[in-house]
Design an enzyme around this catalytic site. Structure first.
Site, PDB file in Angstrom:
ATOM      1  N   SER A 435      42.618  18.367  14.678  1.00  0.00           N
ATOM      2  CA  SER A 435      41.286  18.571  14.108  1.00  0.00           C
ATOM      3  C   SER A 435      40.237  17.841  14.945  1.00  0.00           C
ATOM      4  CB  SER A 435      41.280  18.114  12.643  1.00  0.00           C
ATOM      5  OG  SER A 435      40.074  18.445  12.001  1.00  0.00           O
ATOM      6  N   ASP A 487      43.081  29.581  10.316  1.00  0.00           N
ATOM      7  CA  ASP A 487      42.440  28.266  10.240  1.00  0.00           C
ATOM      8  C   ASP A 487      40.932  28.383  10.491  1.00  0.00           C
ATOM      9  OD1 ASP A 487      41.714  25.636  10.367  1.00  0.00           O
ATOM     10  OD2 ASP A 487      43.173  25.070  11.878  1.00  0.00           O
TER      11      ASP A 487
END
Length: 660
Positions: A435, A487
């Site tokens: 991330s 995602d």
């Protein structure tokens, strides 16, 4: 639908948003009225207790007030269910009904006070059931009044002054004379919007120190949010309805797509057995990226055994460790890293849990198994990390030998700690993160590439708005990005958000269903699946030559035209949005998608992809769960575990040599 204008201001709720709250209150009020009527009929209007006259008047008045409220709620629910999001004509009487309903709060407040007075003064000696019923009625009245006040605060819009609408036919000369006044008005409105958003952020982040970095982040995020929402007039329920419609539309397109079509892979991407090797490496390094999150992720992934394993190590006093592990006073973070990675304390060179805006925790360790110096950067875990994520601030990142603009999302890692390392020369440098940590790892890899020519970087679920095109192409030689499914984060960039906003405007303005039906069907589809709704639109009967013109409904949702808005006939690509610098994913991109199931377990498929495949946001319930580090690690483990002995055939052709 633009916000409803009542009491001289525009609110954060539309006239078609009152179906569900009105129906819920209507249900409560009907039960309340029936219970009061049963109580009144049971006693036949005669009560043998003190204050019987007051009680009789209270119940009769309560029945009348409830009946009036029920009638007003019926009208509100019925009118609110009419029309469509961009066709508020059938709901033009809604403000008058809202005024009527607001007036009825006055007698309800008076009767609640009257009931409270009777209970406190004259309720003694009466039937306990009667006293209990009156107390329940009084409490219910005050609860409803309280929730109404909270609801008013919740839908209050500080920027809710009604926006002036230009006249239908405005002479050109008059428009020119008023242009400077209009420009000044828009400038003032934008400045006010920035201040409002900044105040909201300061209130939300009141626990953070108000230093220079915080103020800079607040200012950057406020300008981003105010500019993003300034050119549309949508309420939150419009966005929810648009997302529900867009999800079903995207699912229809995905189901109708030819299954044999594979996303073209980057020319520099390895294929065949090299892909299996990269998957095996990615699975190994993802364990360290997940370990960087410390004890929260470790406990979440090991709910039953994690607390027991860490309890013996967290509070132990280790002077030497305290000197290395900064910001981890109890040692729980470092203990969880040891448990997750299987490394020894002596394998760690530097561990930092110092966390500020633009400054992310990381650790440096030796992986003797792979003969590598590992740098693992933590992803988003704190409010400060969220502010770093949301900040759209870029900084120049000049790299020797790279032609073209070189810039990246701002993030800060202490380079001196890594550049001054002195380890055996046969050890290569590997940088990893998930991330936000993946974005920081990629930027760090670019900065260190010249000092460590054999450097490799594995970025898991990196943010989409990260590198300029020149840097993204440069990083393909040493960075591998891993993206799971749909995602959201790798697709999250300002141009993609502008593209999503444009699609929402179009699909909302084109649909001719009322909003409550869109939301109900959307919730059913998200919970139970089924076939996507084939939503009829206002375009069904339009002539083909008219399709290049924007719909009136779509135009009605635009407060002012900006570079983020394009007409119906414009190109679908967000690359045509010049308002913000385009940013891309780093390196070569390994995309993992679901490939059916086997013995009730999900099977995955890995393909090499490119950055252009992530230039659109996909709406799905898994758009957030596919980003979780434990889910990514599990998917990678599924791909590499027992690969030669798989008993379940792939749903796609296994002959394609660029996929597993």
């Amino acid at each position: 639908m633009p916000g409803m204008v009542v009491f001289g201001r525009r609110w954060g709720i539309a006239s078609d948003d009152l179906v569900f709250p009105g129906s819920f209150e209507l249900f409560i009020r009907i039960l309340w009225w029936i219970g009061t009527m049963v109580l009144f009929i049971y006693h036949k209007g005669h009560f043998e207790c003190n204050g019987r006259a007051v009680l009789h008047s209270y119940l009769v008045g309560l029945l009348v007030v409830l009946a009036l409220i029920i009638l007003s709620l019926c009208a509100i629910v019925y009118i609110s269910a009419q029309g469509t999001i961009t066709n508020p004509g059938p709901r033009r009487s809604m403000p008058a009904l809202v005024y009527l309903r607001a007036i009825l709060y006055v007698p309800e407040l008076v009767w609640a006070c009257l009931g409270a007075v009777w209970v406190s003064d004259d309720g003694r000696g009466c039937d306990p059931a009667t006293v209990g019923a009156v107390i329940s009625a009084v409490v219910a009245s005050w609860i409803i009044l309280l929730f109404t006040a909270v609801g008013v605060v919740f839908v209050f819009d500080p920027l809710g002054n009604p926006r002036p609408q230009p006249p239908a036919m405005e002479p050109l000369g008059v428009r020119d004379m008023q242009s400077s006044e209009g420009t000044q008005f828009l400038s003032t409105a934008r400045s006010l919007a920035v201040k409002v958003w900044e105040s909201r952020l300061r209130l939300l982040c009141c626990c953070l120190p108000q230093d220079e970095s915080s103020r800079a982040a607040f200012s950057s995020i406020s300008q981003l949010f105010s500019s993003f929402f300034s050119d549309t007039d949508l309420v939150p329920s419009d966005i929810a309805a648009g997302l529900a419609l867009l999800h079903q539309e995207q699912d229809k397109m995905e189901r109708s797509r030819d299954p044999d079509v594979v996303v073209p892979h980057s020319p520099s991407s390895p294929v065949g057995e090299d892909l299996e090797d990269e998957l095996e490496k990615a699975t190994h390094w993802m364990q360290f990226a997940a370990a960087a999150y410390g004890w929260p992720l470790y406990i979440y992934s090991n709910l039953f055994t994690g607390p027991c394993k860490l309890s013996g190590d967290c509070c132990m006093s280790r002077v030497a460790e305290d000197e290395i592990v900064g910001g981890d006073h109890l040692g729980c973070h470092f203990s969880s890293i040891l448990q997750t990675t299987g490394l020894q304390y002596r394998d760690f060179i530097h561990v930092s849990f110092h966390n500020q805006i633009y400054e992310i925790p990381f650790f440096v360790a030796l992986d003797h198994k792979r003969e590598a110096i590992l740098v693992a950067v933590r992803g988003t875990l704190s409010l400060k990390d969220v502010l770093t994520d949301l900040s759209a601030e870029c900084e120049n990142l000049p790299v020797e030998g790279v032609l073209g603009a070189c810039y990246a999302h701002k993030v800060n890692i202490h380079l001196n700690t890594i550049q001054q390392m002195s380890v055996s020369p046969e050890y290569k440098l590997v940088i990893t993160g998930h991330s936000l940590g993946a974005g920081a790892a990629s930027v760090l890899a670019i900065l260190l590439r010249n000092s460590f020519p054999t450097l490799q970087c594995y970025a898991f679920s990196p943010p989409g708005g990260l590198l300029s095109k020149a840097l993204a192409d440069y990083s393909k030689d040493f960075v591998v990005s891993v993206v799971l499914g749909k995602d959201l984060v790798p697709r999250l960039s300002i141009p993609n958000m502008e593209d999503l906003k444009r699609k929402l405007l179009k699909i909302v303005s084109n649909c001719n269903k009322p909003k409550y039906r869109i939301l109900l069907q959307g919730c059913w589809y998200e919970l139970f699946g089924g076939d996507p709704d084939d939503c009829p639109t206002e375009m069904d009967n339009r002539r083909e030559q008219e399709l290049s013109q924007p719909l009136l409904g779509e135009e009605s949702l635009i407060v002012r035209h900006s570079s983020s808005y394009q007409s119906l006939g414009s190109d679908e690509s967000p690359a045509h949005t010049p308002a913000h610098l385009p940013l891309f994913l780093p390196g070569r991109i390994l995309h993992i998608t679901e490939d059916g199931s086997c013995f009730s377990q999900v099977r995955y498929r890995a393909d090499w992809s490119n950055e252009m495949a992530f230039r659109s946001i996909l709406i799905s319930p898994r758009m957030l769960t596919d980003h979780m580090p434990d889910i990514v690690l599990r998917a990678l483990g599924t791909l590499t575990k027992d690969k030669p002995f798989s008993l379940c055939p792939s749903s796609l052709s296994d002959s394609q040599h660029n996929a597993i």
